[in-house]
Design a protein around this motif. Structure first.
Motif, PDB file in Angstrom:
ATOM      1  N   HIS A 196     -30.478  -8.108 -60.198  1.00 51.99           N
ATOM      2  CA  HIS A 196     -29.496  -7.272 -60.877  1.00 51.99           C
ATOM      3  C   HIS A 196     -28.345  -8.171 -61.309  1.00 51.99           C
ATOM      4  O   HIS A 196     -27.833  -8.956 -60.511  1.00 51.99           O
ATOM      5  CB  HIS A 196     -28.973  -6.170 -59.959  1.00 51.99           C
ATOM      6  CG  HIS A 196     -30.009  -5.171 -59.559  1.00 51.99           C
ATOM      7  ND1 HIS A 196     -29.698  -4.018 -58.864  1.00 51.99           N
ATOM      8  CD2 HIS A 196     -31.344  -5.132 -59.756  1.00 51.99           C
ATOM      9  CE1 HIS A 196     -30.798  -3.322 -58.641  1.00 51.99           C
ATOM     10  NE2 HIS A 196     -31.812  -3.981 -59.172  1.00 51.99           N
TER      11      HIS A 196
ATOM     12  N   LYS B  80     -33.785  -7.051 -63.930  1.00 53.18           N
ATOM     13  CA  LYS B  80     -34.287  -5.680 -63.967  1.00 53.18           C
ATOM     14  C   LYS B  80     -33.179  -4.663 -64.208  1.00 53.18           C
ATOM     15  O   LYS B  80     -33.457  -3.535 -64.617  1.00 53.18           O
ATOM     16  CB  LYS B  80     -34.993  -5.347 -62.647  1.00 53.18           C
ATOM     17  CG  LYS B  80     -36.173  -6.254 -62.326  1.00 53.18           C
ATOM     18  CD  LYS B  80     -37.263  -6.156 -63.380  1.00 53.18           C
ATOM     19  CE  LYS B  80     -38.454  -7.034 -63.006  1.00 53.18           C
ATOM     20  NZ  LYS B  80     -39.509  -7.006 -64.066  1.00 53.18           N
TER      21      LYS B  80
ATOM     22  N   ILE C 230     -34.504  -2.019 -69.640  1.00 52.09           N
ATOM     23  CA  ILE C 230     -33.772  -2.575 -68.512  1.00 52.09           C
ATOM     24  C   ILE C 230     -32.828  -1.503 -67.988  1.00 52.09           C
ATOM     25  O   ILE C 230     -32.265  -0.727 -68.758  1.00 52.09           O
ATOM     26  CB  ILE C 230     -32.989  -3.848 -68.909  1.00 52.09           C
ATOM     27  CG1 ILE C 230     -32.277  -4.460 -67.688  1.00 52.09           C
ATOM     28  CG2 ILE C 230     -32.003  -3.574 -70.028  1.00 52.09           C
ATOM     29  CD1 ILE C 230     -31.630  -5.813 -67.964  1.00 52.09           C
ATOM     30  N   LYS C 231     -32.685  -1.429 -66.683  1.00 45.72           N
ATOM     31  CA  LYS C 231     -31.790  -0.440 -66.097  1.00 45.72           C
ATOM     32  C   LYS C 231     -30.334  -0.841 -66.345  1.00 45.72           C
ATOM     33  O   LYS C 231     -30.003  -2.026 -66.370  1.00 45.72           O
ATOM     34  CB  LYS C 231     -32.048  -0.302 -64.598  1.00 45.72           C
ATOM     35  CG  LYS C 231     -33.406   0.299 -64.258  1.00 45.72           C
ATOM     36  CD  LYS C 231     -33.581   0.427 -62.753  1.00 45.72           C
ATOM     37  CE  LYS C 231     -34.920   1.058 -62.413  1.00 45.72           C
ATOM     38  NZ  LYS C 231     -35.110   1.173 -60.943  1.00 45.72           N
TER      39      LYS C 231
ATOM     40  N   ALA D 116     -32.294  -9.486 -69.766  1.00 44.29           N
ATOM     41  CA  ALA D 116     -33.630  -8.926 -69.550  1.00 44.29           C
ATOM     42  C   ALA D 116     -34.707  -9.973 -69.814  1.00 44.29           C
ATOM     43  O   ALA D 116     -35.709 -10.063 -69.086  1.00 44.29           O
ATOM     44  CB  ALA D 116     -33.830  -7.707 -70.446  1.00 44.29           C
TER      45      ALA D 116
ATOM     46  N   GLY E 137     -32.976  -4.962 -54.486  1.00 42.56           N
ATOM     47  CA  GLY E 137     -32.429  -5.764 -55.572  1.00 42.56           C
ATOM     48  C   GLY E 137     -31.437  -6.763 -55.024  1.00 42.56           C
ATOM     49  O   GLY E 137     -30.894  -6.590 -53.927  1.00 42.56           O
TER      50      GLY E 137
ATOM     51  N   ASP F 141     -36.168  -8.064 -57.142  1.00 47.08           N
ATOM     52  CA  ASP F 141     -35.565  -7.658 -58.414  1.00 47.08           C
ATOM     53  C   ASP F 141     -34.162  -8.245 -58.526  1.00 47.08           C
ATOM     54  O   ASP F 141     -33.369  -8.191 -57.577  1.00 47.08           O
ATOM     55  CB  ASP F 141     -35.478  -6.138 -58.512  1.00 47.08           C
ATOM     56  CG  ASP F 141     -36.827  -5.497 -58.787  1.00 47.08           C
ATOM     57  OD1 ASP F 141     -37.797  -6.239 -59.053  1.00 47.08           O
ATOM     58  OD2 ASP F 141     -36.907  -4.257 -58.730  1.00 47.08           O
TER      59      ASP F 141
END
Length: 535
Positions: A119, A141, A164-165, A136, A97, A117
């Motif tokens: 963040h 992500k 979404i995390k 998002a 990420g 990814d």
């Protein structure tokens, strides 16, 4: 909660300010680390070159862990010139990420490195589920939530943003500003906090000075300091003088305590927060080791038996770190004076970083020194997988390079001592090598004078107050104030008007206004509560 109802496992995310700290964090149980170069992240003291960063990525992946690269500066034009080389280089090692705060950087990555990814950094100040959903939709992500988000808000964000995390800070330094966005350092030190070079002006001590009306300055000395009283007068409350007090260290009016959510860790695990983040890329290997080990063991213990989990054995380890006192931050929604340290800014702890095991040479430990040791010193070696340390009292020290034996050992210029495994009477060398691999750290008890002992004890007591384990009346003086009229700022629960003002932490968090909050939900937009609504 039964084992089958436990959500997916949360990851423990540790800071990595150098290659050594990265390897230490991985050794002591981090599921993931975050790191960056000093020119393109918010830590100018990061010790990574781009080449070392690539080596770190390979090391982490070789150990089956994850690494996120920090690219979270707010770009000025000059920064953009470096983006192509950085992005194209890191693509080759496929980090897990890239942490960004700047929407321009996000869109740049989407165009030129779509496989990476993204963040969203805490610098982006995501405080609501609407903001998280927006990120998002832009392709993020994972979203790191602002430290200002309360646990109740976090739960709602988790429920409304399942796709979404989410990442939340659980430990580390707090900032007096909005998730780190600050210009105080720019003004006072010409160092840009939002470009990663904060001078931490909020933690400086500020001396009180006096000047006569003719312009001459009164020198405050130990001999005359008791002859004067100094006050602040706030424009909306003329005549209400607020006394300024300081000791010989000065006054620390903006100094926040450190965040520690170990007492509430089970709540975060229970709702399935994806990533639990520890702050501290500028801290030592000892900090990385102790923090990672404590939270790793605490997390694993909760998953093994959530019903009987307690934070106490892991808090004891956290308390060994040098700290400014610990606070639960915004977990409950409101801050109190307990979260601030007005008396002093220096850190204190009961233990010091003694050194690190650089390698094993046959059956001898090569121990790199970080603090002085004297004959009779007890070193506690911290195994990565055990809460109990391995203790050894040393009466002499063998210089690893020269073989010279002395009764004192001091750090500096890469100095190390040789410690034979035979000195550990209760462990054989094979077992020691398993329990204490390279990068394992050792600590030694700090010698504290009476003043620092009192400071340490006070810091520990304040956390007990926040946990409800100790009466905090003596530590929470009543805030004087009166009803909110005109422009007068309200202070203290008794002065809250109770009308539902946006941003009033007392109204939105105190149980006194629970019924009023429900009533307000039924009101039309723009309508405030009336006295009869909160009676």
């Amino acid at each position: 909660m039964t084992q089958k109802n436990i959500p997916h496992r949360s990851e423990l995310l540790m800071p990595a300010g150098s290659l050594a700290k990265l390897k230490t964090a991985i050794l002591y149980g981090a599921d993931a680390v975050y790191a960056g170069t000093p020119d393109l992240s918010l830590r100018t003291q990061s010790e990574f070159s781009l080449e070392e960063l690539l080596e770190g990525v390979r090391f982490v992946h070789a150990h089956g862990k994850r690494i996120y690269l920090t690219l979270n500066l707010f770009t000025h034009n000059r920064d953009i010139e470096k983006l192509p080389e950085f992005v194209q280089t890191v693509r080759k090692v496929a980090p897990d990420g890239v942490i960004v705060a700047d929407q321009g950087v996000l869109h740049y990555l989407a165009e030129y490195a779509p496989e990476l990814d993204v963040h969203v950094s805490t610098q982006a100040n995501a405080c609501s589920w609407l903001t998280v959903q927006s990120w998002a939709k832009m392709g993020a992500k994972l979203c790191v939530l602002a430290r200002e988000v309360s646990f109740e808000e976090l739960k709602e964000i988790r429920e409304k943003c399942p796709d979404i995390k989410l990442e939340a800070f659980i430990h580390g330094a707090m900032c007096m500003t909005y998730s780190g966005r600050c210009l105080l350092s720019n003004y006072l030190a010409e160092r840009g906090a939002n470009q990663g070079n904060c001078a931490q002006s909020c933690r400086w001590n500020y001396k009180v000075r006096a000047r006569r009306k003719d312009g001459s300055e009164v020198e405050i000395t130990p001999e005359n300091k008791d002859d004067f009283d100094f006050f602040l007068e706030e424009e909306f409350r003329p005549g209400e003088l607020m006394k300024l007090e300081e000791d010989d260290r000065g006054s620390y009016i903006l100094n926040a305590k450190d965040l520690c959510l170990m007492p509430k860790l089970d709540e975060y695990l229970r709702i399935g927060i994806d990533s639990l983040k520890v702050e501290g890329r500028n801290k030592s290997e000892y900090y990385a080791a102790v923090t990672a080990r404590a939270y790793r063991l605490a997390i694993d213990a909760w998953y093994a038996d959530p019903e009987s989990w307690t934070p106490d054995p892991y808090l004891r380890e956290i308390y060994t770190l040098q700290n400014r006192g610990y606070s639960l931050g915004f977990h409950e929604g409101r801050l109190t004076n307990i979260a601030h340290n007005y008396e002093r800014t220096d850190t204190v702890g009961g233990w010091l970083f003694a050194g690190v095991i650089e390698r094993w040479d046959g059956d001898d430990i090569i121990f790199g020194l970080r603090n002085p040791l004297v004959s009779g010193s007890v070193v506690e070696f911290l195994g990565p997988n055990d809460i109990e340390p391995i203790r050894l009292r040393l009466y002499e020290f063998i210089d690893a390079a020269s073989g010279k034996v002395t009764e004192k050992a001091s750090p500096g210029q890469g100095r190390a001592v040789r410690i034979p495994a035979s000195l550990f009477h209760n462990e054989d060398s094979a077992n020691l090598k398993r329990m204490l691999p390279p990068f394992s750290v050792g600590r030694t008890e700090a010698v504290l004078n009476e003043d620092r002992q009192a400071l340490l004890q006070g810091n520990l007591m304040s956390m007990d107050v926040e946990r409800g384990l100790r009466d905090g009346s003596e530590a929470r003086p009543t805030l004087k104030g009166r009803a909110h009229t005109g422009k007068t700022p309200a202070q203290g629960l008794d002065s809250c008007c109770g009308l539902g003002c946006n941003g009033c932490l007392m109204f939105w968090n105190d149980e006194k206004y629970e019924k009023a909050r429900e009533t307000l939900k039924a009101k039309k937009i723009g309508q405030m509560l009336k006295a009869e609504d909160i009676a």
